[in-house]
Design a protein around this motif. Structure first.
Motif, PDB file in Angstrom:
ATOM      1  N   GLN A  17      41.971  38.265  45.053  1.00 12.73           N
ATOM      2  CA  GLN A  17      43.388  38.515  45.283  1.00 12.73           C
ATOM      3  C   GLN A  17      43.927  37.654  46.426  1.00 12.73           C
ATOM      4  N   ALA A  18      43.138  37.519  47.477  1.00 16.32           N
ATOM      5  CA  ALA A  18      43.549  36.702  48.620  1.00 16.32           C
ATOM      6  C   ALA A  18      43.641  35.238  48.232  1.00 16.32           C
ATOM      7  N   THR A  19      42.750  34.805  47.369  1.00 11.52           N
ATOM      8  CA  THR A  19      42.766  33.416  46.905  1.00 11.52           C
ATOM      9  C   THR A  19      44.087  33.095  46.220  1.00 11.52           C
ATOM     10  N   ALA A  20      44.514  33.963  45.332  1.00 13.35           N
ATOM     11  CA  ALA A  20      45.768  33.750  44.613  1.00 13.35           C
ATOM     12  C   ALA A  20      46.950  33.737  45.571  1.00 13.35           C
ATOM     13  N   CYS A  21      46.947  34.647  46.517  1.00 18.61           N
ATOM     14  CA  CYS A  21      48.054  34.774  47.465  1.00 18.61           C
ATOM     15  C   CYS A  21      48.125  33.566  48.410  1.00 18.61           C
ATOM     16  N   LEU A  22      46.975  33.187  48.974  1.00 21.13           N
ATOM     17  CA  LEU A  22      46.929  32.066  49.917  1.00 21.13           C
ATOM     18  C   LEU A  22      47.207  30.738  49.225  1.00 21.13           C
ATOM     19  N   SER A  31      50.243  37.072  55.523  1.00 26.41           N
ATOM     20  CA  SER A  31      49.605  37.979  56.476  1.00 26.41           C
ATOM     21  C   SER A  31      48.602  38.857  55.742  1.00 26.41           C
ATOM     22  N   LEU A  32      47.742  39.525  56.499  1.00 25.83           N
ATOM     23  CA  LEU A  32      46.802  40.462  55.887  1.00 25.83           C
ATOM     24  C   LEU A  32      47.556  41.587  55.177  1.00 25.83           C
ATOM     25  N   ARG A  33      48.689  41.963  55.726  1.00 25.72           N
ATOM     26  CA  ARG A  33      49.499  43.010  55.096  1.00 25.72           C
ATOM     27  C   ARG A  33      49.974  42.560  53.712  1.00 25.72           C
ATOM     28  N   ASP A  34      50.369  41.269  53.603  1.00 28.70           N
ATOM     29  CA  ASP A  34      50.796  40.727  52.308  1.00 28.70           C
ATOM     30  C   ASP A  34      49.653  40.791  51.297  1.00 28.70           C
ATOM     31  N   ILE A  35      48.465  40.397  51.758  1.00 33.76           N
ATOM     32  CA  ILE A  35      47.302  40.377  50.870  1.00 33.76           C
ATOM     33  C   ILE A  35      46.911  41.786  50.457  1.00 33.76           C
ATOM     34  N   ALA A  36      46.982  42.709  51.398  1.00 32.27           N
ATOM     35  CA  ALA A  36      46.669  44.107  51.092  1.00 32.27           C
ATOM     36  C   ALA A  36      47.635  44.638  50.029  1.00 32.27           C
ATOM     37  N   LYS A  37      48.912  44.324  50.176  1.00 32.69           N
ATOM     38  CA  LYS A  37      49.922  44.782  49.218  1.00 32.69           C
ATOM     39  C   LYS A  37      49.654  44.200  47.836  1.00 32.69           C
ATOM     40  N   GLU A  38      49.351  42.896  47.782  1.00 30.26           N
ATOM     41  CA  GLU A  38      49.073  42.246  46.508  1.00 30.26           C
ATOM     42  C   GLU A  38      47.810  42.811  45.856  1.00 30.26           C
ATOM     43  N   SER A  39      46.864  43.249  46.689  1.00 27.62           N
ATOM     44  CA  SER A  39      45.591  43.767  46.184  1.00 27.62           C
ATOM     45  C   SER A  39      45.662  45.234  45.814  1.00 27.62           C
ATOM     46  N   ALA A  59      36.215  33.117  53.745  1.00 27.86           N
ATOM     47  CA  ALA A  59      35.556  33.664  52.549  1.00 27.86           C
ATOM     48  C   ALA A  59      36.164  33.063  51.287  1.00 27.86           C
ATOM     49  N   VAL A  60      37.482  32.905  51.288  1.00 30.97           N
ATOM     50  CA  VAL A  60      38.177  32.321  50.135  1.00 30.97           C
ATOM     51  C   VAL A  60      37.731  30.877  49.919  1.00 30.97           C
ATOM     52  N   ILE A  61      37.746  30.090  50.983  1.00 32.50           N
ATOM     53  CA  ILE A  61      37.382  28.677  50.882  1.00 32.50           C
ATOM     54  C   ILE A  61      35.912  28.513  50.511  1.00 32.50           C
ATOM     55  N   SER A  62      35.067  29.327  51.108  1.00 33.53           N
ATOM     56  CA  SER A  62      33.635  29.256  50.807  1.00 33.53           C
ATOM     57  C   SER A  62      33.375  29.541  49.337  1.00 33.53           C
ATOM     58  N   SER A  63      34.071  30.522  48.790  1.00 31.61           N
ATOM     59  CA  SER A  63      33.903  30.881  47.386  1.00 31.61           C
ATOM     60  C   SER A  63      34.393  29.762  46.472  1.00 31.61           C
ATOM     61  N   TYR A  64      35.581  29.253  46.766  1.00 34.72           N
ATOM     62  CA  TYR A  64      36.169  28.207  45.925  1.00 34.72           C
ATOM     63  C   TYR A  64      35.380  26.911  46.001  1.00 34.72           C
ATOM     64  N   LYS A  65      35.088  26.445  47.229  1.00 33.70           N
ATOM     65  CA  LYS A  65      34.378  25.175  47.375  1.00 33.70           C
ATOM     66  C   LYS A  65      32.949  25.292  46.865  1.00 33.70           C
ATOM     67  N   GLY A  66      32.374  26.479  46.983  1.00 33.70           N
ATOM     68  CA  GLY A  66      31.032  26.679  46.457  1.00 33.70           C
ATOM     69  C   GLY A  66      31.005  26.446  44.957  1.00 33.70           C
ATOM     70  N   ARG A  67      31.980  26.998  44.250  1.00 32.18           N
ATOM     71  CA  ARG A  67      32.062  26.796  42.793  1.00 32.18           C
ATOM     72  C   ARG A  67      32.301  25.333  42.448  1.00 32.18           C
ATOM     73  N   PHE A  68      33.168  24.694  43.204  1.00 32.20           N
ATOM     74  CA  PHE A  68      33.494  23.294  42.954  1.00 32.20           C
ATOM     75  C   PHE A  68      32.265  22.408  43.149  1.00 32.20           C
ATOM     76  N   MET A  69      31.524  22.642  44.218  1.00 31.47           N
ATOM     77  CA  MET A  69      30.348  21.821  44.484  1.00 31.47           C
ATOM     78  C   MET A  69      29.226  22.089  43.485  1.00 31.47           C
ATOM     79  N   GLU A  70      29.103  23.331  43.061  1.00 34.03           N
ATOM     80  CA  GLU A  70      28.112  23.644  42.024  1.00 34.03           C
ATOM     81  C   GLU A  70      28.428  22.900  40.735  1.00 34.03           C
TER      82      GLU A  70
END
Length: 202
Positions: A17-22, A31-39, A59-70
């Motif tokens: 959810q944070a990935t989509a929002c950011l 803000s974290l409040r925005d992400i909480a609301k979206e989630s 956490a968002v970047i690590s997840s995304y870049k991890g998939r990309f590098m894999e």
């Protein structure tokens, strides 16, 4: 489902959810409040899993870049040596079609890294892994093609990384260009670069 497994699933959901929002709005505008609301969770629940917006972005970047590098490791390193450039082009084109906004978020993080030390550490880790991937490919190319680099390996890695990174950045600045058009231009430029780095064409 165990308590630990439920927590892992919940954390993965919040990262998604944070990935989509950011990716949509950028780091500074969310803000974290925005992400909480979206989630659909309370701010307290979000804080339970992530102590700060910085931790969540990492956490968002690590997840995304991890998939990309894999994906790069799986498809580019597995390609025949003479097909490396074409395999790279396919991965980049698919990624730009599906994850354009996430690439934009990666550049957002790199800018923030100039001011936030913890972001700088994460950027170095990701860049290091990408450099290692390029190094592995260069070693393989030299062995299979029985050729050698025209410059030292560290400089070659830096040039290749800069070419790919610069291409992605320029593509993100050009809102009108399609991934297919951009990749066609990139492949010509990249082939020229590889030709200058080796005595044979790739």
């Amino acid at each position: 489902m165990t308590t630990q497994k439920k927590a892992e699933v919940k954390r993965a959901f919040l990262i998604e959810q944070a990935t989509a929002c950011l990716a949509e709005k950028g780091y500074a505008a969310v803000s974290l409040r925005d992400i909480a609301k979206e989630s659909g969770v309370s701010l307290g629940i979000l804080h339970y899993y992530f102590s700060s917006k910085e931790e969540l972005l990492l956490a968002v970047i690590s997840s995304y870049k991890g998939r990309f590098m894999e994906e790069l490791e799986r498809e580019v390193l597995a390609a025949p040596s003479g097909k490396w450039s074409a395999a790279l082009g396919r991965v980049l084109c698919r990624s730009l079609q599906e994850d354009r906004k996430l690439h934009r978020l990666w550049y957002d993080l790199q800018v923030q890294a100039m001011y936030v030390p913890v972001f700088g550490e994460q950027v170095k880790v990701i860049r290091s892994r990408l450099h290692q991937l390029i190094s592995r490919m260069l070693v393989r190319l030299q062995l299979e093609e029985q050729t050698s680099l025209t410059i030292d390996e560290d400089s070659a890695i830096s040039l290749i990384y800069s070419a790919i990174d610069g291409f992605l950045f320029q593509f993100l600045l050009d809102e009108l260009q399609s991934p297919e058009e951009a990749i066609a231009c990139f492949e010509q430029t990249f082939a020229h670069l590889m030709h200058t780095l080796f005595s044979t064409e790739f």
